[in-house]
Design a protein around this motif. Structure first.
Motif, short mmCIF file in Angstrom:
data_model
loop_
_atom_site.label_atom_id
_atom_site.label_comp_id
_atom_site.label_asym_id
_atom_site.label_seq_id
_atom_site.Cartn_x
_atom_site.Cartn_y
_atom_site.Cartn_z
N LYS A 88 25.14 -27.67 -22.06
CA LYS A 88 25.29 -27.66 -23.52
C LYS A 88 26.19 -26.52 -23.97
O LYS A 88 26.98 -26.67 -24.90
N VAL A 89 26.12 -25.37 -23.32
CA VAL A 89 27.00 -24.25 -23.66
C VAL A 89 28.45 -24.62 -23.35
O VAL A 89 29.35 -24.38 -24.17
N LEU A 90 28.69 -25.21 -22.18
CA LEU A 90 30.05 -25.64 -21.83
C LEU A 90 30.58 -26.67 -22.82
O LEU A 90 31.72 -26.59 -23.27
N LEU A 91 29.73 -27.64 -23.17
CA LEU A 91 30.15 -28.67 -24.12
C LEU A 91 30.43 -28.08 -25.50
O LEU A 91 31.38 -28.48 -26.17
N ALA A 92 29.61 -27.14 -25.93
CA ALA A 92 29.84 -26.50 -27.24
C ALA A 92 31.17 -25.77 -27.25
O ALA A 92 31.90 -25.82 -28.26
N ASP A 93 31.51 -25.11 -26.16
CA ASP A 93 32.81 -24.44 -26.07
C ASP A 93 33.94 -25.45 -26.20
O ASP A 93 34.93 -25.20 -26.91
N LEU A 94 33.80 -26.60 -25.55
CA LEU A 94 34.83 -27.63 -25.61
C LEU A 94 34.93 -28.26 -27.00
O LEU A 94 36.02 -28.62 -27.44
N VAL A 95 33.80 -28.39 -27.69
CA VAL A 95 33.83 -28.89 -29.07
C VAL A 95 34.53 -27.87 -29.96
O VAL A 95 35.37 -28.21 -30.80
N ASP A 96 34.20 -26.59 -29.78
CA ASP A 96 34.80 -25.52 -30.60
C ASP A 96 36.32 -25.45 -30.45
O ASP A 96 37.01 -25.14 -31.40
N CYS A 97 36.83 -25.76 -29.26
CA CYS A 97 38.29 -25.70 -29.08
C CYS A 97 38.96 -27.06 -29.29
O CYS A 97 40.15 -27.20 -29.08
N GLY A 98 38.19 -28.06 -29.72
CA GLY A 98 38.75 -29.36 -30.08
C GLY A 98 39.04 -30.30 -28.93
O GLY A 98 39.71 -31.31 -29.11
N ALA A 99 38.54 -30.00 -27.73
CA ALA A 99 38.83 -30.84 -26.57
C ALA A 99 37.93 -32.07 -26.48
O ALA A 99 38.30 -33.06 -25.88
N ILE A 100 36.72 -31.99 -27.08
CA ILE A 100 35.82 -33.14 -27.09
C ILE A 100 35.20 -33.30 -28.46
O ILE A 100 35.17 -32.35 -29.26
N THR A 101 34.70 -34.49 -28.72
CA THR A 101 33.93 -34.74 -29.93
C THR A 101 32.52 -35.12 -29.51
O THR A 101 32.30 -35.61 -28.40
N ALA A 102 31.57 -34.88 -30.39
CA ALA A 102 30.17 -35.18 -30.09
C ALA A 102 29.57 -36.00 -31.22
O ALA A 102 29.89 -35.78 -32.39
N ARG A 103 28.74 -36.97 -30.85
CA ARG A 103 28.05 -37.80 -31.83
C ARG A 103 26.58 -37.84 -31.47
O ARG A 103 26.21 -38.23 -30.37
#
Length: 132
Positions: A88-103
């Motif tokens: 979840k920390v890795l995914l949050a970093d990727l969301v913060d930099c715009g590399a992934i979206t989450a739903r």
């Protein structure tokens, strides 16, 4: 964040067949235990196609490869063999930099018109009983 692969004198990575990788999960997340965004295990994530500048390293690259299509947080954690909290920390970093979206998963209200079909549940139960 860059995670260096530890190497022995012969250049082999430091892995223990029984224990797996020897880099502890908290080093991957820089000691962070809480993501900057909320993720449920059923939250679906997907790559946006943007290449992150700040989120680089083998763990981020591995997560991005898994996010080619919609995939749940639980599936990603299982594939990269890390605890869900670190994932979840890795995914949050990727969301913060715009590399992934989450739903987030859709919530089902208590008074929903789509009630559970009893016949379907009984058929599933009967099938499980036959297999066990």
């Amino acid at each position: 964040m860059t995670v260096r692969r530890l190497r022995r004198q012969g250049g082999e990575p430091w892995y223990d067949d029984a224990a797996g990788r020897l880099v502890r999960p908290y080093t991957i997340s820089n000691g962070r235990t809480r993501p900057t965004a909320h993720f449920d295990l059923l939250t679906m994530v997907m790559a946006t196609g943007r290449r992150p500048v700040s989120c680089q390293g083998p763990d981020y690259a591995q997560v991005l490869r898994l996010c080619g299509g919609p995939v749940s947080v639980a599936e990603i954690a299982a594939h990269i063999r890390l605890p869900a909290a670190v994932t979840k920390v890795l995914l949050a970093d990727l969301v913060d930099c715009g590399a992934i979206t989450a739903r987030a998963p859709a919530a089902v209200s208590a008074g929903s018109a789509s009630r559970t079909d009893r016949a379907l549940l009984e058929a599933v139960l009967n099938g499980l009983r036959k297999r066990l």
